[in-house]
Every structure is written in structure tokens, then in C-alpha cells.
Design an enzyme around this catalytic site. Sequence first.
Site, PDB file in Angstrom:
ATOM      1  N   GLU A   1       0.881  -1.172   0.000  1.00 64.19           N
ATOM      2  CA  GLU A   1       0.000   0.000   0.000  1.00 64.19           C
ATOM      3  C   GLU A   1       0.921   1.225   0.000  1.00 64.19           C
ATOM      4  OE1 GLU A   1      -2.744   0.304   3.295  1.00 64.19           O
ATOM      5  OE2 GLU A   1      -3.479   2.239   2.552  1.00 64.19           O
TER       6      GLU A   1
ATOM      7  N   ARG B   1       5.190 -12.444   9.829  1.00 67.05           N
ATOM      8  CA  ARG B   1       5.841 -11.145   9.615  1.00 67.05           C
ATOM      9  C   ARG B   1       7.242 -11.188  10.197  1.00 67.05           C
ATOM     10  NH1 ARG B   1       1.829  -7.229   8.861  1.00 67.05           N
ATOM     11  NH2 ARG B   1       3.210  -5.451   9.018  1.00 67.05           N
TER      12      ARG B   1
ATOM     13  N   LYS C   1       4.346   1.037   8.963  1.00 68.63           N
ATOM     14  CA  LYS C   1       4.466   2.337   8.277  1.00 68.63           C
ATOM     15  C   LYS C   1       3.765   3.432   9.062  1.00 68.63           C
ATOM     16  CE  LYS C   1       3.447   0.065   4.373  1.00 68.63           C
ATOM     17  NZ  LYS C   1       2.447  -0.053   3.361  1.00 68.63           N
TER      18      LYS C   1
HETATM   19  P1  ATP Z   1       2.568  -1.782   7.588  1.00 73.62           P
HETATM   20  O1  ATP Z   1       1.752  -2.030   8.816  1.00 73.62           O
HETATM   21  O2  ATP Z   1       3.995  -1.610   7.881  1.00 73.62           O
HETATM   22  O3  ATP Z   1       2.009  -0.728   6.724  1.00 73.62           O
HETATM   23  P2  ATP Z   1       1.369  -3.603   5.828  1.00 73.62           P
HETATM   24  O4  ATP Z   1       1.245  -5.075   5.923  1.00 73.62           O
HETATM   25  O5  ATP Z   1       0.144  -2.789   5.978  1.00 73.62           O
HETATM   26  O6  ATP Z   1       2.484  -3.158   6.809  1.00 73.62           O
HETATM   27  P3  ATP Z   1       1.626  -3.388   3.026  1.00 73.62           P
HETATM   28  O7  ATP Z   1       2.168  -2.277   2.224  1.00 73.62           O
HETATM   29  O8  ATP Z   1       0.176  -3.646   2.978  1.00 73.62           O
HETATM   30  O9  ATP Z   1       2.099  -3.183   4.508  1.00 73.62           O
HETATM   31  O10 ATP Z   1       2.435  -4.728   2.735  1.00 73.62           O
HETATM   32  C1  ATP Z   1       2.853  -5.205   1.489  1.00 73.62           C
HETATM   33  C2  ATP Z   1       3.223  -6.649   1.662  1.00 73.62           C
HETATM   34  O11 ATP Z   1       4.316  -6.761   2.572  1.00 73.62           O
HETATM   35  C3  ATP Z   1       2.088  -7.436   2.258  1.00 73.62           C
HETATM   36  O12 ATP Z   1       1.979  -8.662   1.573  1.00 73.62           O
HETATM   37  C4  ATP Z   1       2.479  -7.643   3.684  1.00 73.62           C
HETATM   38  O13 ATP Z   1       1.948  -8.823   4.189  1.00 73.62           O
HETATM   39  C5  ATP Z   1       4.015  -7.661   3.593  1.00 73.62           C
HETATM   40  N1  ATP Z   1       4.620  -7.215   4.850  1.00 73.62           N
HETATM   41  C6  ATP Z   1       4.370  -6.083   5.524  1.00 73.62           C
HETATM   42  N2  ATP Z   1       5.069  -6.025   6.671  1.00 73.62           N
HETATM   43  C7  ATP Z   1       5.787  -7.166   6.717  1.00 73.62           C
HETATM   44  C8  ATP Z   1       6.718  -7.719   7.660  1.00 73.62           C
HETATM   45  N3  ATP Z   1       7.030  -7.079   8.780  1.00 73.62           N
HETATM   46  N4  ATP Z   1       7.260  -8.906   7.385  1.00 73.62           N
HETATM   47  C9  ATP Z   1       6.959  -9.560   6.245  1.00 73.62           C
HETATM   48  N5  ATP Z   1       6.100  -9.102   5.324  1.00 73.62           N
HETATM   49  C10 ATP Z   1       5.514  -7.930   5.552  1.00 73.62           C
HETATM   50 MG    MG Z   2      -1.431  -2.288   4.990  1.00 72.35          MG
END
Ligand code: ATP
Ligand code: MG
Length: 550
Positions: A33, A257, A267
Site C-alpha cells: 500500500e 511477519r 508504516k
Molecule cells: P505496515 O503495517 O507496515 O504498513 P502492511 O502489511 O500494511 O504493513 P503493506 O504495504 O500492505 O504493509 O504490505 C505489502 C506486503 O508486505 C504485504 O503482503 C504484507 O503482508 C508484507 N509485509 C508487511 N510487513 C511485513 C513484515 N514485517 N514482514 C513480512 N512481510 C511484511
Molecule cells: Mg497495509
Amino acid sequence: MSEEKSLNFLEEIVEEDLDSGKYTSILTRFPPEPNGYLHIGHSKSICLNFGLALKYGGATNLRFDDTNPVTEETEYVDSIKEDIQWLGFKWEKELYASDYFDQLYLFAVSLINKGFAYVDDSSAEEIATQKGTPNEPGIESPYRNRPIEENLQLFEQMKNEEFADGSRVLRAKVDMNAPNMHMRDPIMYRIKHAHHHRTGDAWCIYPMYDFAHGQSDSIENITHSICTLEFIPHRPLYDWFIEKLSIFTSHQYEFARLNLTYTVMSKRKLLQLVNEGYVSSWDDPRMPTISAFRRRGYTPSSIRTFCDKIGVAKRDNLIDVSLLEFCIREELNQTALRVMAVLDPIKLIIDNYPVDQHEDLQGDPAPSGETRLLPFSNELWIEREDFMEVPAKKWFRLAPGMMVRLKNAYIVKCESFLKDDDGNITKIHCTYIPESKSGHDTSGFHVKGTIHWVSADHAATAEVRLYDRLFKVENPSSEEGDFKEYINPNSLHIIKKAYIEPSLTKASINQPYQFIRKGYFCLDKDSIPENLVFNRTVTLKDAWTKKVNN
Ligand code: ATP
Ligand code: MG
């Protein structure tokens, strides 16, 4: 023969699917995202998705999950692309969930037509109440059994900007008694009169993650849709939409994760650190973002090695940051140029070295074999901590009457020292032994300690930034209260004026250095010729091997 490494559970699934002929090739996707910069956790997901495709001859799409216009920005899209490329991966197609807004709208209409979706006029609070709790069944909305025609009409009106934000939503008609809360008539569309970074003002209704994600996977024919464990309860809904729409069946798989000690991995939280001035920017070298690691002197291969070493887990875990530090240190040990820099200087004067004399000594050769010269003269800077007025036991560095080798130069003996009125040592006087020059036969001299130095007349100066952990506790997100209460107030130590050997005035941003005895460093992008700035990438002290061996 290459070393056989056992397969992770995702590799096993892919191999089965290829062997059974379920797929002839695989297609994965990385779906960020664009609401912030990527962090090291994302690099795990990137290495996994792109790595699987590379290993099995498939491909990976980069798909921006841009369904929430309020938090998304083009700056983030650009940074995400830069970071993935920097990590060394190439996507097959650059796509956006917003590319599918028209198609998703048609999917929604088709679900309404099949009696699987309805427009709900309930307020957000009412919907929350209807949902019930995990232990109590939900209550059906009074709008749940609206005629299909009316739903079609209202949904079109929603799209045509006839209603205010929050006044209506489109919900899937699943099961208000489902034990899985995500199946209790989840929201598919909400009204948001907001400008979208790509579609502008074309839409005022936006699909929810659950309605956009699986359908986007399906439209692209993604075979293996890999996400993190928190999406396990979303999987039944993912499958439900695909089944009810009778479209290409993508499958969702979940892994743990990546969490790292002494930092936060979200983020949203990282954005707070930037916006509230705890760090200077998204790429402040103390941040766990990919851009910060890059700026701090980490290499793409060190991060890929790290992701490989931690493996693919099915249960959430917290990885010790010292493993990441180990990975970069191992690499820099091979690639860094050894140079001398004095971070906390004190003057050393060689009384028997002619005042107007200087000579160019040979520094240690670079891994490429390239050599450099080290100007030497009677006045040097050495590290304050390399002198002790009253030597401790087993002290092999400088102290009154003691001898030490100056790296790549001569052996000196401390004759005396001076103090200022406050008792601080200001100068150390030594004599040198001309026959002890490095590279010559010095077998007759028995000196245990070697210290680094720079010639006072020839040294250049630089700002040096030393970093410590951004948080005082291992897992700030699991502590009580606001995570920001656990910020380490001493995570940045700036040395305004360090003395560096003259060869470093030609330092370039991609060349790693070892400042002998002080750690690995890189030039920072803030550098200008009049003010060079170096970041400490990592210290020389290996906490990881010690931990593993204990
Ligand atoms: P954040 O809370 O940091 O925004 P998110 O999961 O909302 O994390 P996205 O941009 O939606 O972030 O994630 C893109 C991809 O990266 C998704 O498939 C998510 O599952 C993966 N991802 C995000 N954070 C992690 C992590 N800490 N370890 C492994 N994969 C991750
Ligand atoms: Mg997200």
C-alpha cells in the site's frame, strides 16, 4: 555440487503445484500500500515473492494496493519502486488496484444481481453493533433483504455522488452468525469523497481491501498470493468472493511477519516518527526502512542474505537485529577499504622527528591491490582513549614510559604529557624509533599494541555520525503505553570534527570503508566538499556469533 538446502513450506507448495500440473508456471505479486516507505519487514516479503518466481521460472507483479485515497501518495509509489529495484528485483508488470476500479465495480454489480450483496443505510456504529462479538452471533441489518433492483439503483447512486460519506455502504451477504467475524456481512464499498493519487476525482466510492485484493489477484492470474499471518481470518472471505464470482482461483498463503528487535515495523508508526520529528526523515539512518539502511551503508546483498538466513516462519517471531548487523559486517569485511580516522582526537608530538620533515608511508593495500599513501609528520592526532595516564592492567597502548606501534608507521614511546587547568590531557610527547618503520625487519622490537593516527598537518576533517538503537527496549510495540515513550534519546551521536586521512577526501558514496578499530563507515548523501559526512554503518563488535555460541 551446490549445498542442498531444505525447502521452505512455500517452496514445497509451489513444487507440488508444478509437479501435479495444477500450474505450468507460477505468478506471484508484491502488493504494497503506497502509504509510506518500505521497511525491512517488506524486504522479507519481496525476497520471498520475487525469490519464489526466480527459483521456479515464474514472474512477480508489483501491485500497488491503492484503495484508500486518503493515505496514499505518489512520493511513496516512487520510493517503493526505487527500493525494490535497489534490492535487485525486477517486476513483470507495474499494476495498481485502482487499474481495476471499473472491473471491481462490475464484480460488485454482479454479486448484487446474484443476491450476494446489498446496500446498507446503517451508520458505522450501527454496523459495528450488528456485527456482535466473537462469542455472540450478529444481528441482521434491516436493509439486508432489500430487493435486488433497489440495491442496483442505490449502488449506482452511490457511485454517482448522490450520497454523503458514511451514509451508505455496500455489504456482502454472507452470514451474520459466522464464527469468523470477517464473514459477518463485510463491507465491500464505502463512500469517500476524496482525491485519489491516480484516479483523481473519478470515483467517490472505494472498494475495501478484502474486496479489492483477491479480485485483483484473480484478474492478474496470480497463482500464489502470499501474505502475512494476520490475513488468515480473511482467507475464507478471499475464497468466498472468488467462488461467488466464478473467476480465476488464486490461493492465499500466509507466513509470519518479520519483526526486528529495538525497532517498530509499521508504516503508520514510522510515519509518526517522521512527522513528530523523532527522526529527520524516512531515510534517517536510524529508521528500519530500506532507504535508511541504504543510506547507512547496508548493501542489497546483505539484506537478501539476512532474509534468507531467517527463513520462512509460520509463527510470529522477533529477530535479533544483531543477525542483520552480522550479515553486513561479514560482507564489509571483504569489501571495505581500510583507512584511518580519529574520532576523539588528542595531539601526539614526536620530539625527535624533525619539525619540517614529512614522509609518505604505505597504507595497507585495498582488496583490489590498490595502494595509498599516508603522510606522516611530527604532529599527529590519535584517539584520546588510546592513552592512559595511569595504565590499567594489561594495557598495551600508550601510557607514560610505554611503547606502541603507530599503524603502518613507527614505534613511539611516551615521554610526557600536558594537562590544562581542568585536568584534561592536552598533549602527549613521544620519541620514535627510526629503525622500527613498518615493512622493514622489526623482529627486534616487542610491542603489543597498535593504534591508528593521522598526521595533523595533512589530515582532513569530517562530520561523523554514530548511531545506536532507536528504541531502548527490544520490542517497543509490545510495551505498555505509547511506543514512542521507549525511544532511545541517545540514538544519534554527532562528531562535528573528526580527523580523517587525506585519501578520504576522495571518498565516494558507494564505497564502504573500515575506519580501523572504529567500525564500518560510508559517505552520507548530506556531504558537500567543504563538509564531508560519514555514517557508521555498523561497529566491529560482533554480538551475533557470541550469542549463537553461548
Ligand atoms: P505496515 O503495517 O507496515 O504498513 P502492511 O502489511 O500494511 O504493513 P503493506 O504495504 O500492505 O504493509 O504490505 C505489502 C506486503 O508486505 C504485504 O503482503 C504484507 O503482508 C508484507 N509485509 C508487511 N510487513 C511485513 C513484515 N514485517 N514482514 C513480512 N512481510 C511484511
Ligand atoms: Mg497495509
